[in-house]
Design an enzyme around this catalytic site. Structure first.
Site, mmCIF file in Angstrom:
data_model
loop_
_atom_site.group_PDB
_atom_site.id
_atom_site.type_symbol
_atom_site.label_atom_id
_atom_site.label_comp_id
_atom_site.label_asym_id
_atom_site.label_seq_id
_atom_site.Cartn_x
_atom_site.Cartn_y
_atom_site.Cartn_z
ATOM 1 C CG HIS A 97 -2.315 0.519 0.926
ATOM 2 N ND1 HIS A 97 -2.577 1.461 -0.052
ATOM 3 C CD2 HIS A 97 -3.517 0.232 1.487
ATOM 4 C CE1 HIS A 97 -3.854 1.720 -0.087
ATOM 5 N NE2 HIS A 97 -4.462 0.990 0.833
ATOM 6 C CG ASP A 110 -3.102 4.825 -4.793
ATOM 7 O OD1 ASP A 110 -2.466 4.886 -3.727
ATOM 8 O OD2 ASP A 110 -3.050 5.696 -5.684
#
Length: 424
Positions: free
Chosen positions: A396, A400
């Site tokens: 992450h 995204d």
């Protein structure tokens, strides 16, 4: 008589120290030239250390699990003549492997006793006598299988590399009627108080370190998508029926590799490596797909290089070759490094959902779950379809959530409409 001193070899690639994973000899053993003495573990692979001389082992320079500097004394061997007298350079490793396999060497007539140190051939039968505290080589799965069958593993002769006990050896032991199957039925319900301490060394320690490092450094998140694989399975069956005899059988994996290649054209941020120390993301045009493979010594990830340039059958052949090399301890360091994205599958044991751990410094890993037939509603009708989940994880810090979802949905579209895999 003299002494030949063997030092820890320079494996290359700037490696200054390696882990001593396993000894294949002990003090007092007679060894012959080219016989494997020990396994050492680098960051990428297991390496066999052979003997350059005939002689008798008089000293070992370390214990399994010990990290040793390149150039430190590994082993001392008593030899005829003066020996090397100086602490000469170590012999070059004969091969890179996950499990050491002693080289086949003819034993001189005058040194017949040297054969004692070698693993006994499988033709001698499935039973072997070991000391009560001697722990035979075997994978965790084989140990559990033996426990379930009520077999004392130390009594089973191993026919695998370095005498490793395999599942087939357990079956051979049972077939000979020497398992606990002849014990009273009540023995299956007897209380057990055994404990076994297993030192985490070698490949298992490397795997543990990499998994811990990945979960501590990357911000993992997973995304699961359900895919109708009925059409791709029909195509696979058709191609195997038509070309399987001449080109080889196709599994689902080469189709997944192809889907990755096509989807990555629109999502290049997934085919990347992240150097979190330098804070640099490197996106690559070449698609080097790591294929997670289970071996007797643990999980390995051989790499299908330039998947973007391979046909289905080319990918299938390379996946098969690499998996076979990894399982039999033949995969080289180059074959186990350099991936840009990883594909992991538990095959028929794939379950419904999994949460795969990233193969750092990659930023994406695609996990394949098992295929099941389920009733589905298609155009208002209930029909039986072959369904499969993709359980994938992402970093992450780089990827995204929306991009991850769109990437997996792109793979889904390609697999559900397989003609699109080949439309340019």
């Amino acid at each position: 008589m003299g002494t030949h001193v063997i030092k820890m070899p320079d494996i290359g690639e700037g490696i200054a120290e390696v882990e001593l994973s396993q000894w294949h000899v002990k003090v007092g053993d007679l060894v012959v030239e080219d016989q494997v003495l020990a396994d050492v573990m680098t960051d990428k692979a297991m390496v066999d250390i052979p003997s350059p001389v005939h002689g008798k082992v008089i000293a070992l320079g370390g214990q399994p699990g010990e990290v040793m500097a390149v150039g430190s004394v590994l082993i001392s061997i008593e030899v005829e003549g003066a020996g090397n007298l100086k602490e000469s350079a170590a012999p070059a490793p004969v091969k890179e492997a996950a499990v050491a396999v002693p080289a086949k060497t003819e034993t001189p007539v005058e040194n017949k006793s040297a054969a004692i140190a070698r693993p006994a051939p499988a033709c001698q039968g499935p039973v072997v006598a070991r000391e009560a505290d001697e722990r035979p080589l075997a994978s965790p799965a084989v140990r559990k299988h033996a426990l379930d069958l009520g077999i004392q593993l130390r009594l089973v002769r191993g026919t695998g590399p370095a005498g490793r006990v395999l599942h087939d050896d357990l079956e051979a032991y049972l077939a000979q009627g020497q398992s606990n199957a002849s014990a009273p039925a009540s023995a299956a319900y007897a209380q057990r108080h055994d404990e076994e301490q297993i030192q985490v060394i070698g490949m298992r320690r490397k795997i543990a370190q990499r998994m811990q490092d990945a979960t501590q450094r990357a911000a993992h998140f997973s995304y699961v998508e359900e895919i109708d694989v009925t059409a791709i399975e029909e195509l696979r069956a058709h191609l195997n029926a038509k070309h399987g005899a001449s080109r080889g059988k196709l599994t689902l994996l080469p189709f997944l590799v192809r889907a990755l290649v096509v989807a990555l054209r629109d999502f290049p941020q997934m085919n990347a490596r992240y150097d979190d120390e330098a804070q640099v993301i490197t996106r690559l045009s070449a698609v080097h797909v790591g294929v997670a493979t289970q071996s007797d010594v643990g999980l390995m990830v051989p790499v299908v290089r330039h998947a973007e340039a391979r046909s289905l059958w080319d990918s299938a052949a390379e996946i098969s070759r690499l998996a076979n090399a990894a399982r039999h301890g033949k995969a080289s360091r180059d074959e186990l490094s350099g991936s840009t994205i990883t594909l992991t599958s538990l095959g028929a044991l794939g379950g419904i959902v999994s949460t795969p751990v990233l193969n750092l410094p990659e930023v994406a890993i695609v996990g394949v779950n098992k295929i099941v037939e389920r009733p589905m509603v298609v155009k208002g009708q209930v029909v039986i379809r072959k369904m499969m989940n993709l359980s994938s994880s992402f970093d992450h810090r780089v990827v995204d959530g929306m991009d991850a979802a769109l990437f997996i949905q792109a793979i889904r579209g390609l697999l559900e409409q397989p003609a699109t895999l080949f439309v340019e």
